[in-house]
Scaffold this active site. Structure first.
Site, PDB file in Angstrom:
ATOM      1  N   LYS A  66       0.461 -14.128  -1.453  1.00  0.00           N
ATOM      2  CA  LYS A  66       1.422 -14.115  -2.494  1.00  0.00           C
ATOM      3  C   LYS A  66       2.827 -14.210  -2.314  1.00  0.00           C
ATOM      4  CE  LYS A  66      -1.324 -10.124  -4.424  1.00  0.00           C
ATOM      5  NZ  LYS A  66      -1.278  -8.948  -5.145  1.00  0.00           N
ATOM      6  N   ASP A 102       1.392  -7.561 -11.144  1.00  0.00           N
ATOM      7  CA  ASP A 102       0.685  -6.313 -10.452  1.00  0.00           C
ATOM      8  C   ASP A 102       1.584  -5.064 -10.924  1.00  0.00           C
ATOM      9  OD1 ASP A 102      -1.183  -7.232  -9.013  1.00  0.00           O
ATOM     10  OD2 ASP A 102      -0.138  -7.716  -7.158  1.00  0.00           O
TER      11      ASP A 102
HETATM   12  P1  NAP Z   1       1.094  -4.924   2.410  1.00  0.00           P
HETATM   13  O1  NAP Z   1       2.053  -5.607   1.928  1.00  0.00           O
HETATM   14  O2  NAP Z   1       0.488  -5.541   3.868  1.00  0.00           O
HETATM   15  O3  NAP Z   1       1.425  -3.383   2.843  1.00  0.00           O
HETATM   16  C1  NAP Z   1       0.822  -2.517   3.300  1.00  0.00           C
HETATM   17  C2  NAP Z   1       1.367  -1.056   3.380  1.00  0.00           C
HETATM   18  O4  NAP Z   1       0.164  -0.158   3.927  1.00  0.00           O
HETATM   19  C3  NAP Z   1       2.531  -1.014   4.396  1.00  0.00           C
HETATM   20  O5  NAP Z   1       3.436   0.080   3.529  1.00  0.00           O
HETATM   21  C4  NAP Z   1       2.044  -0.481   5.707  1.00  0.00           C
HETATM   22  O6  NAP Z   1       3.138  -0.020   6.339  1.00  0.00           O
HETATM   23  C5  NAP Z   1       1.043   0.501   5.182  1.00  0.00           C
HETATM   24  N1  NAP Z   1      -0.122   0.350   6.308  1.00  0.00           N
HETATM   25  C6  NAP Z   1      -1.031  -0.315   6.375  1.00  0.00           C
HETATM   26  N2  NAP Z   1      -1.823   0.105   7.437  1.00  0.00           N
HETATM   27  C7  NAP Z   1      -1.342   1.389   7.709  1.00  0.00           C
HETATM   28  C8  NAP Z   1      -1.638   2.336   8.844  1.00  0.00           C
HETATM   29  N3  NAP Z   1      -2.660   2.122   9.599  1.00  0.00           N
HETATM   30  N4  NAP Z   1      -0.912   3.652   8.735  1.00  0.00           N
HETATM   31  C9  NAP Z   1      -0.016   3.804   7.901  1.00  0.00           C
HETATM   32  N5  NAP Z   1       0.392   2.846   7.067  1.00  0.00           N
HETATM   33  C10 NAP Z   1      -0.323   1.587   6.897  1.00  0.00           C
HETATM   34  O7  NAP Z   1      -0.233  -4.678   1.479  1.00  0.00           O
HETATM   35  P2  NAP Z   1      -0.121  -4.714  -0.371  1.00  0.00           P
HETATM   36  O8  NAP Z   1      -0.411  -6.173  -0.784  1.00  0.00           O
HETATM   37  O9  NAP Z   1       0.979  -3.906  -0.793  1.00  0.00           O
HETATM   38  O10 NAP Z   1      -1.613  -3.935  -0.645  1.00  0.00           O
HETATM   39  C11 NAP Z   1      -1.857  -2.609  -0.232  1.00  0.00           C
HETATM   40  C12 NAP Z   1      -3.097  -2.190  -0.807  1.00  0.00           C
HETATM   41  O11 NAP Z   1      -2.909  -2.425  -2.418  1.00  0.00           O
HETATM   42  C13 NAP Z   1      -4.441  -2.763  -0.475  1.00  0.00           C
HETATM   43  O12 NAP Z   1      -5.466  -1.679  -0.241  1.00  0.00           O
HETATM   44  C14 NAP Z   1      -4.861  -3.677  -1.854  1.00  0.00           C
HETATM   45  O13 NAP Z   1      -6.212  -3.598  -1.830  1.00  0.00           O
HETATM   46  C15 NAP Z   1      -4.353  -2.585  -2.715  1.00  0.00           C
HETATM   47  N6  NAP Z   1      -3.873  -3.467  -4.092  1.00  0.00           N
HETATM   48  C16 NAP Z   1      -4.632  -3.045  -5.053  1.00  0.00           C
HETATM   49  C17 NAP Z   1      -4.311  -3.870  -6.217  1.00  0.00           C
HETATM   50  C18 NAP Z   1      -4.992  -3.508  -7.496  1.00  0.00           C
HETATM   51  O14 NAP Z   1      -4.982  -4.236  -8.507  1.00  0.00           O
HETATM   52  N7  NAP Z   1      -5.571  -2.251  -7.924  1.00  0.00           N
HETATM   53  C19 NAP Z   1      -3.399  -4.834  -6.397  1.00  0.00           C
HETATM   54  C20 NAP Z   1      -2.673  -5.233  -5.278  1.00  0.00           C
HETATM   55  C21 NAP Z   1      -2.670  -4.422  -3.937  1.00  0.00           C
HETATM   56  P3  NAP Z   1       4.068  -0.365   7.284  1.00  0.00           P
HETATM   57  O15 NAP Z   1       5.046  -1.057   6.466  1.00  0.00           O
HETATM   58  O16 NAP Z   1       4.352   0.420   8.313  1.00  0.00           O
HETATM   59  O17 NAP Z   1       3.134  -1.537   8.185  1.00  0.00           O
END
Ligand code: NAP
Length: 277
Positions: A66, A102
């Protein structure tokens, strides 16, 4: 001639977008096809050059591309540029323009159960790409306060600093957010904690939850995360990630075709793919 659309990601095998968009093309009698493309990071530039060369009508971009897609596009709209992530690309007469649907997709889904954001106290858990899109979009809707809790609290502080709209906001540790939970009208969980296969995990304790609040988890697999189940059992109103997913797709479809698609049909289609109802 059939127009090509698709989604670039890695992995991409479980994407529900192809079935959702192909069903809409057939419903609206549009001569087009939407395909999943598994693209490695080092091949992203070539993939975009190829899609441009064959005149693809547009495409979605998902994890992990992205942000990395941005340098390969001709233009990026203001909101997507401030978020630093593009999930939808439109080919306008050979020019590839990037958007982020999003945040607005989340807001449209949320509005089904919370019609007005103005004056609300909001907690966002997580500070990744999805959290940025949601925070920047909701910040425009005048909540009275919107805090962010993240494992890496500096990342939450940076997100607040980079938000183009001024709003009262604090960066919190997960523990601080847990003890203050009763203070919020709306809690939005955006991390991947609780996602399949680790479905018993929860990002924070809900013991201080206000039962009159609304809790959203943007995860849709499982349809009810452990966090949502506990929130529901404590009396809160809950929403999973299906609404956000469907609305972000609907907004992309509208940009490509000019048609506002049938949301109910899209939801049923996606729920069918996930084995829900
Ligand atoms: P991202 O940019 O990689 O961000 C991940 C987030 O999760 C960060 O805040 C990270 O914290 C935290 N995290 C990951 N592992 C962790 C752990 N073990 N303990 C505590 N915090 C943790 O990912 P993203 O693109 O934002 O996506 C996040 C989620 O949203 C995914 O599950 C994705 O499938 C979902 N999503 C859904 C939609 C929808 O249409 N419903 C759209 C987009 C995304 P740190 O900053 O500390 O690493």
């Amino acid at each position: 001639m059939k127009k090509l659309f698709g989604v670039l990601g890695n992995p991409i095998g479980h994407s529900m977008s192809p079935v959702m968009h192909n069903d809409l093309f057939s419903l609206y009698d549009i001569n087009a096809i939407y395909l999943p493309f598994q693209v490695k990071e080092e091949d992203l530039s070539d993939a975009v050059i190829g899609l441009r060369a064959i005149g693809a009508g547009g495409f979605n971009v998902t994890v992990p591309h992205k942000s990395k897609i941005i340098p390969f596009l001709d233009e990026v709209d203001e909101l997507a540029a401030s978020i630093g992530a593009v999930n939808t690309v439109v080919n306008r007469d050979g020019k590839l323009i990037g958007f982020n649907t999003d945040g607005l997709g989340f807001l449209k889904g949320l509005n089904e159960i919370v019609p007005k954001i103005e004056g609300k106290r909001i907690l966002v858990i997580g500070a990744g790409g999805a959290a940025r899109a949601i925070f920047f979009t909701l910040a425009k809707e005048s909540p009275i306060q919107m805090d962010i809790a993240n494992r890496t609290v500096e990342k939450a502080a940076r997100l607040i600093e980079e938000c183009p709209y001024s709003i009262s906001s604090k960066a919190l540790t997960i523990e601080e957010a847990g003890s203050n939970l009763g203070h919020y009208d709306l809690v939005i969980q955006t991390t991947m904690i609780g996602m399949a296969p680790k479905i018993t995990e929860q990002p924070l304790s809900l013991k201080n939850l206000n039962p009159h609040s609304v809790i959203c988890d943007i995860i849709y697999n499982p349809l009810e995360t452990s966090l949502l189940r506990e929130a529901r059992e404590r009396g809160a109103k809950v929403q999973n990630g299906i609404d956000m997913f469907v609305y972000q797709g609907a907004l992309a479809f509208e940009k490509w075709t000019g048609i506002s698609p049938d949301i109910q049909r899209m939801k049923e289609n996606v729920l069918g793919q996930l084995g829900g109802k």
